[in-house]
Design a protein around this motif. Sequence first.
Motif, mmCIF file in Angstrom:
data_model
loop_
_atom_site.group_PDB
_atom_site.id
_atom_site.type_symbol
_atom_site.label_atom_id
_atom_site.label_comp_id
_atom_site.label_asym_id
_atom_site.label_seq_id
_atom_site.Cartn_x
_atom_site.Cartn_y
_atom_site.Cartn_z
ATOM 1 N N THR A 49 0.812 -1.204 0.000
ATOM 2 C CA THR A 49 0.000 0.000 0.000
ATOM 3 C C THR A 49 0.849 1.259 0.000
ATOM 4 O O THR A 49 0.370 2.338 -0.332
ATOM 5 C CB THR A 49 -0.945 0.015 1.221
ATOM 6 O OG1 THR A 49 -0.163 -0.175 2.408
ATOM 7 C CG2 THR A 49 -1.983 -1.062 1.115
ATOM 8 N N SER A 50 2.134 1.117 0.362
ATOM 9 C CA SER A 50 2.999 2.297 0.395
ATOM 10 C C SER A 50 3.486 2.684 -1.001
ATOM 11 O O SER A 50 3.904 3.820 -1.214
ATOM 12 C CB SER A 50 4.206 2.042 1.309
ATOM 13 O OG SER A 50 4.983 0.956 0.818
ATOM 14 N N ASP A 56 -4.333 5.110 -1.935
ATOM 15 C CA ASP A 56 -4.984 6.111 -1.101
ATOM 16 C C ASP A 56 -6.462 6.283 -1.413
ATOM 17 O O ASP A 56 -7.192 6.948 -0.674
ATOM 18 C CB ASP A 56 -4.280 7.467 -1.224
ATOM 19 C CG ASP A 56 -4.289 8.030 -2.644
ATOM 20 O OD1 ASP A 56 -4.677 7.288 -3.579
ATOM 21 O OD2 ASP A 56 -3.899 9.199 -2.821
ATOM 22 N N PRO A 59 -10.787 2.603 1.236
ATOM 23 C CA PRO A 59 -11.155 2.875 2.633
ATOM 24 C C PRO A 59 -10.014 2.443 3.554
ATOM 25 O O PRO A 59 -9.332 1.447 3.291
ATOM 26 C CB PRO A 59 -12.397 2.001 2.848
ATOM 27 C CG PRO A 59 -12.952 1.783 1.479
ATOM 28 C CD PRO A 59 -11.765 1.709 0.568
ATOM 29 N N GLN A 60 -9.816 3.164 4.634
ATOM 30 C CA GLN A 60 -8.710 2.850 5.534
ATOM 31 C C GLN A 60 -8.801 1.433 6.087
ATOM 32 O O GLN A 60 -7.774 0.765 6.287
ATOM 33 C CB GLN A 60 -8.663 3.859 6.690
ATOM 34 C CG GLN A 60 -7.456 3.697 7.603
ATOM 35 C CD GLN A 60 -6.144 3.794 6.849
ATOM 36 O OE1 GLN A 60 -5.925 4.739 6.098
ATOM 37 N NE2 GLN A 60 -5.258 2.810 7.034
ATOM 38 N N ALA A 61 -10.008 0.963 6.334
ATOM 39 C CA ALA A 61 -10.156 -0.394 6.884
ATOM 40 C C ALA A 61 -9.611 -1.448 5.917
ATOM 41 O O ALA A 61 -8.986 -2.428 6.338
ATOM 42 C CB ALA A 61 -11.625 -0.677 7.182
ATOM 43 N N ARG A 63 -7.281 -0.836 3.564
ATOM 44 C CA ARG A 63 -5.825 -0.636 3.508
ATOM 45 C C ARG A 63 -5.152 -1.308 4.694
ATOM 46 O O ARG A 63 -4.087 -1.922 4.559
ATOM 47 C CB ARG A 63 -5.492 0.852 3.499
ATOM 48 C CG ARG A 63 -5.938 1.588 2.244
ATOM 49 C CD ARG A 63 -5.464 3.031 2.249
ATOM 50 N NE ARG A 63 -4.017 3.114 2.149
ATOM 51 C CZ ARG A 63 -3.318 4.255 2.191
ATOM 52 N NH1 ARG A 63 -3.961 5.404 2.347
ATOM 53 N NH2 ARG A 63 -2.010 4.251 2.093
ATOM 54 N N SER A 64 -5.780 -1.209 5.851
ATOM 55 C CA SER A 64 -5.191 -1.802 7.051
ATOM 56 C C SER A 64 -5.155 -3.325 6.959
ATOM 57 O O SER A 64 -4.187 -3.968 7.386
ATOM 58 C CB SER A 64 -5.984 -1.371 8.288
ATOM 59 O OG SER A 64 -5.922 0.036 8.459
ATOM 60 N N GLN A 278 -16.785 4.494 -1.443
ATOM 61 C CA GLN A 278 -15.342 4.716 -1.573
ATOM 62 C C GLN A 278 -14.660 3.484 -2.157
ATOM 63 O O GLN A 278 -13.804 3.599 -3.046
ATOM 64 C CB GLN A 278 -14.719 5.082 -0.228
ATOM 65 C CG GLN A 278 -13.243 5.469 -0.352
ATOM 66 C CD GLN A 278 -12.615 5.902 0.959
ATOM 67 O OE1 GLN A 278 -13.286 5.982 1.993
ATOM 68 N NE2 GLN A 278 -11.314 6.194 0.937
#
Length: 319
Positions: A49-50, A56, A59-61, A63-64, A278
């Motif tokens: 993901t980096s 980006d 959704p953050q969930a 990505r985590s 998203q």
Amino acid sequence: MTASSTRRTTAARSRLAAVGAIAVAGTLLLTGCGDQTQDKDKNSGSASTSTAPLADKLPQAIRSKGKIKVGSDIAYAPVEFKDSSGKVVGLDPDLAAAMGKQLGVTFEFENGTFDALLTGLRSGRNDIAMSAMTDNKNRQQGIDPDTGKKVGEGVDFVDYLTAGVSIYTRKGDTQGITNWSDLCGKKVAVERGTVSEDLAKQEAKKCPGGKKLAIEAFDDDQQSQTRLRSGGVDAASSDFPVAAYAVKTSGGGKDFQIVGDQVEAAPYGIAVAKNDAQLRDALQAAMNAIIKNGEYKKILEKWGAQDGAVKESAINGGK
């Protein structure tokens, strides 16, 4: 696999490659759906993901977690199936892996029966459903095609291919079947919850007295093929790429033949929950990225689906 009266199949929705053009890995075996436990094979090739260019947008969930859980009927070759080693392969897994590199996540395919995939999505079992699923208004709005009544909130679709529905019979035993009306007075096998089943039900209502159309619906397409092969039904129906693959591979090409033209062409779409815009938009961006960079074209050519290519991914393009 289409499902809904509008057709898992946009208008003869670009024709997919002819039977002879379908690319097959000679020794790949078709296997039936198992239970709904997660398949251990994970599509690889995603960037972290980096470094992924579109990470980006997720959704953050997601990505985590670093993964997207995919509900799929993994018995629908060549769109998704297991090869002789048990690995999940096909058009959809390859597209998912390419999208994963754009998003920096892996797509993990979980096996389930086709007619239960949207239920699994709504319940949160999976993040998306990707399974040769036709995008149509009934699915978008949560409408039961049989009753016309609303049964759920519906889903959004990220469209990525077009395909139609075909009828096939035992080779050399067409019994005069060339179109849907010729099925009156005969038996047809279909996969439950698909557009093929919807079309069969519509045709059955039109059949004249004394020429009833008997419909046998199964949990997966492999069971339909087995039923036809054994002579238990006169014909079977599925999406054109699947029917064409069965014709080319089953019995070394000696078991089946397609009759008539494919109908009800429509978009295949990745189903996403209505409240997950998203994720939907991130998937669309990833699909458009692989269309633009050429990976999409290579994958479709690999599986003989290039005639169903789209120039750009749409949201809810089905009618």
